[in-house]
Design a protein around this motif. Structure first.
Motif, PDB file in Angstrom:
ATOM      1  N   ARG A 137     -23.307  -7.889  42.351  1.00  0.00           N
ATOM      2  CA  ARG A 137     -21.875  -7.835  42.050  1.00  0.00           C
ATOM      3  C   ARG A 137     -21.452  -6.470  41.530  1.00  0.00           C
ATOM      4  N   ASP A 138     -22.263  -5.890  40.645  1.00  0.00           N
ATOM      5  CA  ASP A 138     -21.885  -4.656  39.949  1.00  0.00           C
ATOM      6  C   ASP A 138     -22.918  -3.552  40.128  1.00  0.00           C
ATOM      7  N   ASP A 203     -19.430  -5.723  34.309  1.00  0.00           N
ATOM      8  CA  ASP A 203     -18.690  -4.665  35.003  1.00  0.00           C
ATOM      9  C   ASP A 203     -17.741  -3.929  34.068  1.00  0.00           C
ATOM     10  N   ASN A 207     -17.882   0.012  33.851  1.00  0.00           N
ATOM     11  CA  ASN A 207     -16.683   0.774  34.200  1.00  0.00           C
ATOM     12  C   ASN A 207     -16.177   1.602  33.024  1.00  0.00           C
ATOM     13  N   ARG A 228     -13.730  -5.429  41.204  1.00  0.00           N
ATOM     14  CA  ARG A 228     -13.893  -6.832  41.564  1.00  0.00           C
ATOM     15  C   ARG A 228     -12.601  -7.372  42.143  1.00  0.00           C
TER      16      ARG A 228
END
Length: 720
Positions: A137-138, A203, A207, A228
């Protein structure tokens, strides 16, 4: 070159208790660390705030009593050690950050060859899956962060040695929770919660760190990682407030769900149109105008005790007619909004006739028709997200009130008053800001947790009392059995029989209850009784009797002391026992005088011995007919926590199954406060269910049950 710094946030320093030396790291790295620590702290707090509810739900659904105790003990242990786990997690995190880039690459080889237990393997598999999901996902954001940290540190940093990597975060949590006295199942549950409330927001950490380092010029040329999807963001958000006057973007899943429902709702359109035959044109009412009309009607929703003459369809039709007359334009509700009106109306029609809900709750929930309708018009995610605050609030209220008494006694308790206040608050204050539902949900969940804990405590006391009662009955029956085996049909001294039945039976009961049938104390008490009976039965070998008497007297004295027999009665018994022993060794010419002979007379134990206060099961087992076999199977499948309504009384009474006593075939039921109100055997409960004297209540989530029933009805209508 970045300046070195030793500045850390005060909160972090307090958390670590001053135990760790301040690391000498670049200021930028300290800022990355502190931002990450704040996010991790928040995630841990969310985890522990929700862990109690999760473990309670698992205990509630557990079929086995041992599993229930396991989850309840885990809840208690987690509450006690929450702060130390949070502090330990951050301590390990800070310590790892202080040694960033200085990891011994050979350290992992020390543990590589060690055998791992089954629990360690399962835990490792769970962690591996969690890490894999975060990386998929990240992964791009994490890779960019590793590259920037390498530039900042001016040395290689492998992903597995990144203190912000998902594997490292899982290790911190496992290390901090090592002193939790819980089993593997609970640890896996906690790992799942860690993924949901901490790793889910990884995330944000990556980030924030990338933005901070990019702004400082560290690899600013790297492209921004993909964000996302908006749907994931909405699912993650704690609350989703709707700004007044501005409809939110419908979430894709909710819109798709509603689009599918519109096909079923199309045949029932046309109910909300004013009867204007002279109108020259037709113009639909906008959703914003419809919301204003509903807000106007919301102020006139009658109280539950007033006459039920408020029909939303009629009220809307009158308002639309008035608007059409004033404007000279035929105003109607748009098709999509009318479908929503029909759908929510059918949901509340189901709620008003759902006899699984207490009768006193239904009119209260019916007053939420307009607020829920407005939420549905604003956010169609109400039908696709089980976590939607408005949907959860309805479900939480219905679940908490499942055990309400239907009579007047249940109308003024604290829960009823709380629900009344929530309903009135929504009617008074809800316009278009759905965050009010989230606020009321948090408040109600906190209130209900306190009330539920009080009720659970009383339920546990009821369970313990019934288990103790069943165990005492089992012990008494066992003692009766051993006494009858040794005494029935025998001619024995009356004083010995009285002592064994009235006093020594208490010694046996105490040994059985405290230490069990396989214990040494139980065997010794039986042996003492057997030796006593042999010692008073003539003819006796005087020499053998003299050898037995000292140890026998000591064992008897110890046993009688343990049950606190009166010293005078004890002395009298031993004097009589002495005469019995003399009689056992004497010839007929040496028997004691007549008066003493009368005192030491023998009795024939002709009937079964029944100890005082011998209890039988409240409902004796019944013969089960073939027609009742299905009902009996249903009873055997009942889980602890199932709600029933008893119908064979003056007023229907609601009760919950709180204990199943297998040893005495009893099922114990308590009311909402945890007080015992009924008990049945399995067979008698099956008979009562078959006769209709009581029925099992469906305690599933209300919104889900209502929606499923409405959809089934629409599908049947479409087929016809």
């Amino acid at each position: 070159m970045q300046k070195e710094g030793k500045v850390v946030p005060l909160a972090a320093a307090i958390d670590r208790g001053g135990r760790m030396p301040l690391p000498c790291l670049p200021v930028l790295l300290l800022q990355v660390r502190d931002k990450a620590a704040l996010q991790l702290r928040q995630g841990l707090q969310d985890l522990f705030d929700n862990a109690d509810d999760t473990l309670f739900e698992m205990a509630d659904k557990a079929l086995d009593r041992c599993d229930q105790n396991l989850y309840f003990e885990a809840m208690r242990d987690l509450r006690l050690k929450r702060k130390s786990i949070e502090r330990g997690f951050l301590d390990i995190f800070y310590d790892t950050f202080a040694r960033i880039g200085q990891v011994d690459l050979l350290a992992h080889l020390a543990d590589a060859g060690k055998p791992r237990s089954k629990a360690q393997v399962e835990r490792a598999v769970a962690v591996e899956g969690m890490v894999g999901r975060v990386l998929s996902r990240d992964g791009i954001a994490l890779q960019q962060l590793v590259l920037r940290l390498q530039v900042l540190l001016d040395r290689p940093l492998y992903e597995q040695h990144n203190p912000l990597g998902p594997a490292a975060l899982c290790d911190y949590f496992l290390d901090a929770g090592r002193n939790l006295g819980v089993g593997l199942r609970v640890k896996l549950v906690l790992l799942k919660l860690f993924e949901r409330y901490v790793l889910r927001d990884a995330d944000i950490i990556y980030n924030q760190a990338n933005q901070l380092l990019r702004a400082a010029g560290v690899l600013a040329e790297l492209p921004l990682p993909p964000r996302r999807r908006a749907e994931d963001r909405r699912m993650r958000a704690r609350r989703g407030p709707v700004t007044k006057g501005q409809a939110p973007d419908a979430d894709a899943t909710g819109q798709a769900c509603f689009n599918a429902l519109q096909t079923l709702l199309a045949p029932v359109r046309g109910q909300f149109a004013p009867r204007l035959h002279s109108a020259t044109s037709v113009q639909p009412v906008s959703t914003a105008d419809l919301l204003r009309l509903l807000s106007h009607l919301q102020r006139y929703v009658p109280a539950t005790h007033q006459a039920d003459d408020f029909d939303l369809g009629q009220q809307l039709e009158q308002l639309l007619l008035r608007v059409s007359v004033r404007s000279g334009t035929h105003r109607r509700i748009a098709s999509a909004d009318e479908d929503m009106l029909n759908l929510v109306g059918r949901l509340f029609a189901f709620i008003e006739r759902d006899d699984n809900l207490p009768a006193s709750l239904r009119p209260l929930l019916a007053r939420l028709h307009i607020p829920l309708l407005k939420v549905a018009l604003l956010d169609k995610g109400l039908f696709s997200r089980a976590s939607h605050p408005a949907r959860r609030l309805l479900n939480e209220i219905a679940t908490a009130a499942m055990g309400w008494e239907c009579g007047s006694k249940g109308l003024r308790d604290s829960l009823h008053l709380k629900v009344e206040r929530i309903v009135q608050r929504l009617l008074n204050d809800f316009a278009e800001d759905a965050s009010l539902f989230a606020e009321l949900l948090d408040d109600f969940v906190a209130f209900n947790q306190d009330e539920r804990r009080r009720n659970e405590l009383l339920e546990q006391r009821t369970r313990d009392a019934e288990l103790g009662r069943a165990r005492a009955l089992q012990a008494r029956q066992q003692v009766q059995q051993v006494l009858n085996q040794r005494l029935r049909g025998r001619l024995l001294p009356q004083v010995v029989v009285q002592m064994l039945v009235q006093t020594w039976s208490q010694v046996l009961l105490l040994a059985w209850l405290k230490q069990g049938e396989a214990s040494r104390a139980w065997r010794e008490a039986l042996q003492t009784m057997d030796t006593l009976l042999v010692s008073v039965t003539p003819p006796q070998d005087p020499q053998a009797l003299l050898q037995q008497v000292p140890s026998l007297l000591k064992a008897l004295r110890d046993g009688l002391t343990s049950v606190a027999l009166d010293s005078l009665a004890t002395r009298e018994f031993f004097l009589q026992l002495e005469q019995l022993h003399l009689r056992a060794c004497a010839t007929s010419s040496e028997l004691p005088p007549g008066g003493q002979r009368q005192r030491l007379s023998d009795v024939l134990v002709a009937e079964d011995i029944v100890l005082a206060i011998a209890e039988e099961p409240a409902c004796a087992p019944l013969q089960v007919a073939d027609a009742q076999a299905a009902a009996l199977q249903q009873v055997q499948r009942l889980r602890i926590g199932t709600w029933f309504e008893v119908l064979d009384e003056a007023e229907p009474q609601r009760c919950k199954l709180v204990a199943r006593i297998d040893s005495s075939d009893r099922l114990v039921f308590a009311n909402r406060t945890g007080m015992k109100v009924h008990e049945w055997s399995a067979a008698s409960l099956a008979q009562a269910l078959q006769r209709g004297d009581l029925r099992v209540l469906d305690d599933g989530l209300l919104f889900e049950r209502a929606l499923e029933a409405v959809l089934d009805g629409l599908r049947r209508r479409q087929v016809q």
